[in-house]
Scaffold this motif. Structure first.
Motif, PDB file in Angstrom:
ATOM      1  N   VAL A 163      41.477  45.982 -28.274  1.00  0.00           N
ATOM      2  CA  VAL A 163      40.314  46.044 -29.175  1.00  0.00           C
ATOM      3  C   VAL A 163      40.486  45.024 -30.298  1.00  0.00           C
ATOM      4  O   VAL A 163      39.536  44.321 -30.665  1.00  0.00           O
ATOM      5  N   THR A 164      41.695  44.916 -30.818  1.00  0.00           N
ATOM      6  CA  THR A 164      41.978  43.943 -31.877  1.00  0.00           C
ATOM      7  C   THR A 164      41.775  42.516 -31.375  1.00  0.00           C
ATOM      8  O   THR A 164      41.159  41.685 -32.057  1.00  0.00           O
ATOM      9  N   ILE A 165      42.275  42.230 -30.195  1.00  0.00           N
ATOM     10  CA  ILE A 165      42.100  40.896 -29.608  1.00  0.00           C
ATOM     11  C   ILE A 165      40.617  40.600 -29.421  1.00  0.00           C
ATOM     12  O   ILE A 165      40.141  39.508 -29.749  1.00  0.00           O
ATOM     13  N   SER A 166      39.871  41.571 -28.919  1.00  0.00           N
ATOM     14  CA  SER A 166      38.433  41.390 -28.705  1.00  0.00           C
ATOM     15  C   SER A 166      37.722  41.107 -30.024  1.00  0.00           C
ATOM     16  O   SER A 166      36.857  40.231 -30.095  1.00  0.00           O
ATOM     17  N   ALA A 167      38.076  41.839 -31.067  1.00  0.00           N
ATOM     18  CA  ALA A 167      37.438  41.640 -32.372  1.00  0.00           C
ATOM     19  C   ALA A 167      37.723  40.237 -32.912  1.00  0.00           C
ATOM     20  O   ALA A 167      36.821  39.565 -33.431  1.00  0.00           O
ATOM     21  N   LYS A 168      38.958  39.792 -32.780  1.00  0.00           N
ATOM     22  CA  LYS A 168      39.314  38.451 -33.271  1.00  0.00           C
ATOM     23  C   LYS A 168      38.575  37.363 -32.493  1.00  0.00           C
ATOM     24  O   LYS A 168      38.042  36.422 -33.080  1.00  0.00           O
ATOM     25  N   LEU A 169      38.530  37.506 -31.170  1.00  0.00           N
ATOM     26  CA  LEU A 169      37.819  36.512 -30.358  1.00  0.00           C
ATOM     27  C   LEU A 169      36.322  36.532 -30.638  1.00  0.00           C
ATOM     28  O   LEU A 169      35.690  35.482 -30.760  1.00  0.00           O
TER      29      LEU A 169
ATOM     30  N   ALA B 265      31.448  34.160 -32.729  1.00  0.00           N
ATOM     31  CA  ALA B 265      30.269  34.307 -33.590  1.00  0.00           C
ATOM     32  C   ALA B 265      30.248  33.251 -34.686  1.00  0.00           C
ATOM     33  O   ALA B 265      29.209  32.659 -34.972  1.00  0.00           O
ATOM     34  N   THR B 266      31.402  33.002 -35.274  1.00  0.00           N
ATOM     35  CA  THR B 266      31.503  31.988 -36.326  1.00  0.00           C
ATOM     36  C   THR B 266      31.182  30.604 -35.769  1.00  0.00           C
ATOM     37  O   THR B 266      30.413  29.841 -36.366  1.00  0.00           O
ATOM     38  N   ALA B 267      31.760  30.285 -34.629  1.00  0.00           N
ATOM     39  CA  ALA B 267      31.538  28.971 -34.017  1.00  0.00           C
ATOM     40  C   ALA B 267      30.065  28.777 -33.673  1.00  0.00           C
ATOM     41  O   ALA B 267      29.501  27.699 -33.893  1.00  0.00           O
ATOM     42  N   HIS B 268      29.429  29.810 -33.150  1.00  0.00           N
ATOM     43  CA  HIS B 268      28.017  29.710 -32.767  1.00  0.00           C
ATOM     44  C   HIS B 268      27.113  29.650 -33.995  1.00  0.00           C
ATOM     45  O   HIS B 268      26.160  28.874 -34.040  1.00  0.00           O
ATOM     46  N   PHE B 269      27.402  30.460 -34.981  1.00  0.00           N
ATOM     47  CA  PHE B 269      26.540  30.565 -36.159  1.00  0.00           C
ATOM     48  C   PHE B 269      26.641  29.345 -37.059  1.00  0.00           C
ATOM     49  O   PHE B 269      25.642  28.805 -37.496  1.00  0.00           O
ATOM     50  N   SER B 270      27.861  28.911 -37.331  1.00  0.00           N
ATOM     51  CA  SER B 270      28.031  27.855 -38.337  1.00  0.00           C
ATOM     52  C   SER B 270      28.461  26.518 -37.764  1.00  0.00           C
ATOM     53  O   SER B 270      28.488  25.535 -38.488  1.00  0.00           O
ATOM     54  N   GLU B 271      28.793  26.499 -36.479  1.00  0.00           N
ATOM     55  CA  GLU B 271      29.289  25.294 -35.837  1.00  0.00           C
ATOM     56  C   GLU B 271      30.525  24.733 -36.541  1.00  0.00           C
ATOM     57  O   GLU B 271      30.820  23.558 -36.460  1.00  0.00           O
ATOM     58  N   THR B 272      31.211  25.615 -37.234  1.00  0.00           N
ATOM     59  CA  THR B 272      32.481  25.242 -37.863  1.00  0.00           C
ATOM     60  C   THR B 272      33.515  26.298 -37.491  1.00  0.00           C
ATOM     61  O   THR B 272      33.913  27.118 -38.301  1.00  0.00           O
ATOM     62  N   GLU B 273      33.904  26.266 -36.233  1.00  0.00           N
ATOM     63  CA  GLU B 273      34.835  27.271 -35.741  1.00  0.00           C
ATOM     64  C   GLU B 273      36.174  27.227 -36.452  1.00  0.00           C
ATOM     65  O   GLU B 273      36.951  28.162 -36.382  1.00  0.00           O
TER      66      GLU B 273
ATOM     67  N   TYR C 222      41.376  33.013 -33.508  1.00  0.00           N
ATOM     68  CA  TYR C 222      41.433  32.585 -32.112  1.00  0.00           C
ATOM     69  C   TYR C 222      42.878  32.379 -31.665  1.00  0.00           C
ATOM     70  O   TYR C 222      43.289  32.859 -30.609  1.00  0.00           O
ATOM     71  N   LYS C 223      43.652  31.690 -32.483  1.00  0.00           N
ATOM     72  CA  LYS C 223      45.050  31.443 -32.144  1.00  0.00           C
ATOM     73  C   LYS C 223      45.838  32.748 -32.058  1.00  0.00           C
ATOM     74  O   LYS C 223      46.640  32.940 -31.143  1.00  0.00           O
ATOM     75  N   ALA C 224      45.606  33.645 -33.002  1.00  0.00           N
ATOM     76  CA  ALA C 224      46.315  34.934 -32.985  1.00  0.00           C
ATOM     77  C   ALA C 224      45.954  35.730 -31.739  1.00  0.00           C
ATOM     78  O   ALA C 224      46.829  36.320 -31.090  1.00  0.00           O
TER      79      ALA C 224
ATOM     80  N   THR D  85      48.799  36.225 -24.493  1.00  0.00           N
ATOM     81  CA  THR D  85      49.943  35.643 -23.794  1.00  0.00           C
ATOM     82  C   THR D  85      51.117  36.618 -23.793  1.00  0.00           C
ATOM     83  O   THR D  85      51.774  36.812 -22.769  1.00  0.00           O
ATOM     84  N   ASP D  86      51.367  37.260 -24.927  1.00  0.00           N
ATOM     85  CA  ASP D  86      52.451  38.235 -25.007  1.00  0.00           C
ATOM     86  C   ASP D  86      52.228  39.392 -24.032  1.00  0.00           C
ATOM     87  O   ASP D  86      53.161  39.846 -23.363  1.00  0.00           O
ATOM     88  N   LEU D  87      50.991  39.867 -23.940  1.00  0.00           N
ATOM     89  CA  LEU D  87      50.681  40.952 -22.990  1.00  0.00           C
ATOM     90  C   LEU D  87      50.897  40.490 -21.554  1.00  0.00           C
ATOM     91  O   LEU D  87      51.446  41.224 -20.730  1.00  0.00           O
ATOM     92  N   GLN D  88      50.445  39.275 -21.245  1.00  0.00           N
ATOM     93  CA  GLN D  88      50.616  38.740 -19.894  1.00  0.00           C
ATOM     94  C   GLN D  88      52.086  38.631 -19.519  1.00  0.00           C
ATOM     95  O   GLN D  88      52.490  39.020 -18.430  1.00  0.00           O
TER      96      GLN D  88
END
Length: 130
Positions: free
Chosen positions: A59-65, A70-78, A85-87, A93-96
């Protein structure tokens, strides 16, 4: 939904509320679906997805992504949410790599054998009797 709003920076939330009004939840839900699809694709080799009840870490990963999308789409300044995104990618990767979700019993990754026990060091003198 609250998880995603919590990941967004407050000034951005204010701007999105002004722009979307009552449609903001729908806007964010679309990005949550994108994030969940991405997560499922990344974790599909290690876990059965989609999860019936996603673990908190997912859930945390989903919220961060979703916040990043949303930020990238809304402001075009991801770049504003690039840290999220990096976190999220590092967490995926750690889960995998581990093949284990928090709270589950640890199992050996497929194809590997795990051993255990205390390390013991024997000197040449101790080994000379053998």
């Amino acid at each position: 939904m609250a998880d995603v709003r919590g990941e967004l920076y407050l000034p951005l939330v204010t701007q999105m509320e002004r722009q979307f009004g009552e449609e903001l939840p729908s806007y964010l839900e679309g990005h949550i679906r994108r994030a969940d699809d991405y997560i499922d694709a990344r974790l599909s080799r290690s876990f059965t997805v989609p999860f019936d009840r996603p673990p908190t870490v997912v859930v945390t990963i989903s919220a961060k992504l979703a916040a990043y999308f949303a930020t990238a789409h809304f402001s075009e300044t991801e770049e504003l949410s690039e840290d999220k995104y990096k976190a999220a990618k590092e967490m995926l990767t750690d889960l995998q790599v581990s093949g284990v979700l928090p709270g589950e019993q640890e199992e050996a990754p497929r194809g590997l054998i795990r051993g255990g026990g205390a390390e013991q060091v024997f000197t040449d003198d101790a080994m000379s009797d053998w």
